[in-house]
Enzyme design. Structure first.
Site, mmCIF file in Angstrom:
data_model
loop_
_atom_site.group_PDB
_atom_site.id
_atom_site.type_symbol
_atom_site.label_atom_id
_atom_site.label_comp_id
_atom_site.label_asym_id
_atom_site.label_seq_id
_atom_site.Cartn_x
_atom_site.Cartn_y
_atom_site.Cartn_z
ATOM 1 N N TYR B 143 33.308 68.693 82.648
ATOM 2 C CA TYR B 143 32.886 68.789 84.048
ATOM 3 C C TYR B 143 32.530 70.230 84.429
ATOM 4 C CZ TYR B 143 34.878 64.078 84.583
ATOM 5 O OH TYR B 143 35.182 62.745 84.460
ATOM 6 N N LYS B 194 39.831 62.072 71.547
ATOM 7 C CA LYS B 194 39.037 61.301 70.592
ATOM 8 C C LYS B 194 38.805 62.172 69.346
ATOM 9 C CE LYS B 194 36.882 57.895 70.845
ATOM 10 N NZ LYS B 194 37.090 56.526 70.280
ATOM 11 N N ASP B 227 40.497 55.661 74.017
ATOM 12 C CA ASP B 227 40.166 54.244 74.238
ATOM 13 C C ASP B 227 41.390 53.362 73.986
ATOM 14 O OD1 ASP B 227 39.867 54.982 71.548
ATOM 15 O OD2 ASP B 227 38.313 53.501 71.150
ATOM 16 N N ASP B 251 40.753 61.967 84.003
ATOM 17 C CA ASP B 251 40.112 61.422 85.197
ATOM 18 C C ASP B 251 40.188 59.896 85.167
ATOM 19 O OD1 ASP B 251 38.560 61.122 87.444
ATOM 20 O OD2 ASP B 251 36.671 61.632 86.470
ATOM 21 N N ASP B 255 43.448 57.352 86.895
ATOM 22 C CA ASP B 255 43.071 56.350 87.894
ATOM 23 C C ASP B 255 43.423 54.943 87.425
ATOM 24 O OD1 ASP B 255 42.159 58.039 89.865
ATOM 25 O OD2 ASP B 255 40.122 58.099 89.106
HETATM 26 MG MG LIG Z 1 36.683 52.065 71.642
HETATM 27 MG MG LIG Z 2 39.321 60.031 88.803
#
Ligand SMILES: [Mg+2]
Ligand SMILES: [Mg+2]
Lengths: 370, 370
Positions: B143, B194, B227, B251, B255
């Protein structure tokens, strides 16, 4: 009748060959019962290719994959090949196929089977009847962008870099796949990115909007930030029809959605490339689950995800929607009748082997075909 | 007694001032009932600052924020300021505070309140008693990384780029925050990235591992791909204690975890910076929810997330764990007694106003204080 439907079967490793054995019986059933014939070829990928050829996929197999209507893959990998160099691991075979065939659109259905609704961690009313299609961009974005790497800045400080990058043609082609799918479903596409904080997300949103407005005005398009999409998937998953998103967000959202169904081990997937001059779209179908080497060769694996992957091939590569419906309905009916492989067994159900699951599905196909 | 605890209150916009009114009553209660005194200052941020000063936060307020033990923020934004230029929107005030104070560690507790367990979309047994702490890196990553932007490649083709970048000191400092937190909780940290496909993730994993081994050998460290973490949060959230992850994955995962609790509007957050020479750590506390301009000024907003943010300040900035427990327990008891603001109202419960919710919490504080 003329044979014009070519299918390359790559059973791979672990439970792949057993699951694929049941698919072959269903291919045969189609030839015996529907006005159709397949050219089926079979070859090696993953560990089984390493054992024979020293590499996880040969040029010859890649060449074959380039020239068929659809590739159906079982699963790759296992402890036997864990200590090999990264560059010749079983998984590299799959990655090379995806790359050489330029399979840029990964279709990940998140479907909740009525009979398995209690396996979900969500309340039944939230997932019963759930049917989402997530379209994940598969060949671009931050997993492939350059520059990338780890740099030594001196004084013991290092810096790790990856680059999120998308060009407009990359966004457009995957958006088109999503809109086309929506037209055959409920006509709604939700595009997901982080346009509020990422320029690549701004570009993504602009291009998807443009494709929607100019080429698919009849499809309803909405946009949702990726963090909000993760929340909404958990809160109220049935609000979605087709979700289109990039490689990174798709990686997370498709797995999250798959887990919501409670049927992770039952889900198929498709990876699609571009349409060539002859109108044929390169395509590879495979179950979401892995090779499960711990239960391989025991005739206890669940073949349903692989069978449903063949179902997706019928629908998306062979334009045989009716036959795809037959396969999906047969699976639903078998599950509704209480037949279960060990992985989805629960109290009061009937546990069966891999081949018995195949038997049961073929019985339902016979019934439906009257 | 000597006053040495300085608190800057920035009520902001929308329901912020109302919610903060209830916090001030609890600050007063602490002074009246516990051997403690606060230097409380109050100032403007967001739209209320724009209305008075033309900018969403003044240098003077930033300077104040730099020099207090803790900043407590209500919420910013509303339709009144929606059409302003991006650079002077209310949200920029909050972003500037985070940036100038270098608040690199965002603490996002995902707690399920017993009395609200049915509000979760997950089955009650999966979320009852849930208590996860997600530590999200807040000032680095994709970001903020350079280069970034949208480039015209000619022939109507454009390219969008963002850069995921982390240096080892950035990873180390947020890892330390996570390990410190785990020591006061259940001694377990799960780090998420990852690393299988991103070098920045490889670096993240290496550095978190190093900090764990050398500085926090007593804390159990595990690693999970982002993931898989999204899947495991949905499948079995109670397996986690502290999760530490980067800005982007944090992020999404924070959430997702917040939504699992079914109490999104009740959750507080903290953003922490470095410890300075005097041993003080810069800190800003705020509810996760927004300014809810549609219900502002009606005395119906739920002040609990703001009150719990003050509770986090007590715990993390003022080392008043016992008083933080008092506040959290009082909230739990009020909810258990069936008292609800409109946003969390359900059948058979008693609906109250903002100030009545404050009354009820203070009654419970009185009871607990004997
Ligand atoms: Mg995946
Ligand atoms: Mg968020």
């Amino acid at each position: 009748m003329a044979s014009n439907k070519s299918l390359l079967i790559l059973p791979g490793d672990g439970i792949g060959p057993e699951a694929m054995g049941e698919v072959r019986r269903i291919v045969n059933w189609m030839e015996d019962n529907r006005a159709v014939s397949f050219d089926v070829d079979e070859d090696l990928v993953g560990g089984s290719s390493i054992d024979k050829h020293g590499i996880p996929v040969t040029d010859e197999v890649v060449e074959k994959a380039q020239n068929v209507d659809a590739v159906l893959l079982g699963a790759v990998g296992g402890p036997k090949w864990d200590n090999l160099d990264f560059s010749i691991k079983p998984e590299r075979g799959l990655l090379r196929l995806r790359k050489d065939l330029e399979l840029f659109a990964n279709l990940r259905p998140a479907v909740c089977f009525d009979a398995l609704v209690d396996a979900s961690s969500l309340k039944p009313e939230l997932v019963s009847g759930l049917d989402i299609m997530i379209v994940r961009e598969l060949t671009g974005g931050v997993y492939f962008g350059e520059p990338r790497g780890i740099e030594d800045l001196g004084n013991g400080v290092r810096r790790g870099v990856n680059t999120q990058v998308y060009t407009t043609p990359e966004i457009q082609r995957v958006a088109r796949v999503a809109f086309e799918l929506a037209k055959k479903r409920n006509n709604r596409v939700c595009s997901s990115e982080k346009a509020n904080v990422m320029e690549s997300g701004v570009l993504w949103r602009e291009e998807v909007t443009k494709i929607g407005e100019t080429e698919f005005p009849e499809v309803e398009l909405s946009h949702m930030y990726a963090d909000a999409a993760a929340m909404e998937l958990v809160r109220k998953p049935k609000q979605f029809d087709v979700i289109v998103t990039d490689n990174l967000f798709g990686d997370i959202l498709s797995d999250c959605a798959a887990m919501l169904t409670g049927s992770l081990g039952m889900l198929p997937s498709a990876s699609l490339g571009d349409v060539d001059e002859t109108g044929r779209r390169k395509a590879l179908y495979e179950p979401v689950h892995g090779s499960a080497p711990d239960i391989a060769g025991q005739n206890i694996a669940n073949p349903i995800a692989t069978i449903l992957s063949y179902g997706m091939a019928l629908r998306y590569s062979f334009d045989m929607g009716e036959e795809a419906d037959l396969v999906e309905t047969a699976v639903q009916k078998v599950l509704a009748s209480g037949i279960r492989t060990g992985d989805i067994m629960s109290a009061g159900m009937t546990q069966v082997s891999t081949t018995e699951m195949g038997d049961a599905i073929i019985r339902e196909l016979d019934k439906a075909n009257g």
